[in-house]
Design a protein around this motif. Structure first.
Motif, mmCIF file in Angstrom:
data_model
loop_
_atom_site.group_PDB
_atom_site.id
_atom_site.type_symbol
_atom_site.label_atom_id
_atom_site.label_comp_id
_atom_site.label_asym_id
_atom_site.label_seq_id
_atom_site.Cartn_x
_atom_site.Cartn_y
_atom_site.Cartn_z
ATOM 1 N N PHE A 130 0.820 -1.211 0.000
ATOM 2 C CA PHE A 130 0.000 0.000 0.000
ATOM 3 C C PHE A 130 0.857 1.266 0.000
ATOM 4 O O PHE A 130 0.404 2.328 -0.443
ATOM 5 N N ALA A 131 2.100 1.160 0.476
ATOM 6 C CA ALA A 131 2.999 2.317 0.421
ATOM 7 C C ALA A 131 3.323 2.672 -1.028
ATOM 8 O O ALA A 131 3.284 3.847 -1.415
ATOM 9 N N TRP A 132 3.637 1.664 -1.840
ATOM 10 C CA TRP A 132 3.948 1.939 -3.243
ATOM 11 C C TRP A 132 2.694 2.353 -4.024
ATOM 12 O O TRP A 132 2.772 3.193 -4.930
ATOM 13 N N LEU A 133 1.547 1.794 -3.673
ATOM 14 C CA LEU A 133 0.292 2.242 -4.290
ATOM 15 C C LEU A 133 0.019 3.697 -3.929
ATOM 16 O O LEU A 133 -0.418 4.490 -4.768
ATOM 17 N N PHE A 134 0.316 4.047 -2.697
ATOM 18 C CA PHE A 134 0.160 5.428 -2.228
ATOM 19 C C PHE A 134 1.068 6.374 -3.018
ATOM 20 O O PHE A 134 0.635 7.441 -3.465
ATOM 21 N N VAL A 135 2.328 5.979 -3.194
ATOM 22 C CA VAL A 135 3.284 6.816 -3.924
ATOM 23 C C VAL A 135 2.846 6.988 -5.382
ATOM 24 O O VAL A 135 2.898 8.094 -5.938
ATOM 25 N N GLY A 136 2.430 5.887 -6.017
ATOM 26 C CA GLY A 136 1.978 5.976 -7.402
ATOM 27 C C GLY A 136 0.762 6.875 -7.550
ATOM 28 O O GLY A 136 0.673 7.673 -8.490
#
Length: 283
Positions: A130-136
């Motif tokens: 979810f961190a990388w989804l958040f960044v994207g």
């Protein structure tokens, strides 16, 4: 339009298209991401429920600013939270939770962690996903909002917004909300702080805690004063985001939840009477 319809529109204000599809979509993705990031982050925190300032931590260091745990007393174990050396009994909430028959000795109780049981590996997998989804999603929002003018129109704080803060505070305190085409001074300041300060901070401090990123971008360790300090800042920013979320929900409920939800689902928002129905109608 009939006279009755015209009169109703004049009394209630026009429907305006306030939120683009990009703003609405990223808003809901962020809400989901932050929910899982918070609860999985608390699972990770429980593996070592303490925060430090500095490059290093350990038994030989006295640089902890927060510690959550349990300790024994003549009457049995108790939960304890230590903040800057001040100790607080937090039995039932922090350090020790659960029933008296089956106590759980963890920093944060199972009810607010994902997974609810101790599983650092699963917590980290969920958190990183979810961190990388958040960044994207953040990248998409910045790009779309720059192109469609949302940042300039609604987020950037102007001198006139700072002058309008006292009046806006008074109106919020008396629950006299004005629903216009763009955000008010307090909204601009809050959203600017979230998008341009808190979001970048929580991402960068998260990257600073990664050994891989330390090798690729060693300047992050210098920027935040070490991995332990970055972890503390990361935790602090999380608390600020939770505070923002709570205040945001309170304001939505106070200003009209149906109108706000319609805006974030369909894009259409019911403005206050006298609001121009289109950009071209502005005086």
């Amino acid at each position: 339009m009939s006279d009755t319809t015209a009169a109703e529109t004049a009394n209630t204000g026009p429907l305006i298209y306030r939120q683009s599809i990009w703003t609405r979509t990223t808003h809901w993705i962020w809400a989901i991401c932050l929910f899982f990031l918070l609860l999985s982050g608390l699972q990770i925190f429980n593996a070592h429920p303490a925060l430090y300032i500095g490059q290093q931590s350990g038994f030989e260091f006295e640089n902890a600013i927060l510690e959550i745990g349990a300790f024994n007393t003549p009457d049995g174990p108790r939960g304890r939270t230590t903040i800057f050396g001040q100790q607080f009994d937090t039995t039932g909430v922090l350090g020790m939770s659960g029933s008296a028959e089956r106590p759980s000795f963890v920093g944060f109780p199972a009810a607010v962690t994902i997974p609810s049981f101790r599983d650092l590996g699963t917590g980290r997998v969920i958190h990183f996903f979810f961190a990388w989804l958040f960044v994207g999603t953040m990248f998409v929002w910045f790009l779309a909002s720059f192109i469609n003018g949302h940042i300039k129109r609604d987020i950037l704080v102007r001198p006139v917004d700072l002058k309008g803060v006292p009046r806006d505070v008074a109106e919020h305190a008396t629950l006299k909300f004005k629903h216009g085409r763009s955000y008010g001074p307090l909204q601009r300041i809050a959203y600017f702080g979230v998008f341009f300060i808190l979001f970048p901070l929580i991402v960068l401090t998260g990257l600073t805690m990664s050994p891989g990123m330390n090798a690729a971008w060693p300047w992050l360790l210098d920027l935040f004063g070490g991995r332990q300090t970055a972890r503390t800042i990361h935790f602090g920013v999380m608390l600020l985001l939770v505070t923002f979320f709570v205040v945001h929900i309170i304001m939505v409920l106070a200003a009209g939840p149906i109108n706000a939800l319609r805006s974030m689902i369909t894009g259409w928002y019911r403005a206050s009477p006298g609001t121009p129905s289109s950009e071209g109608d502005r005086p």
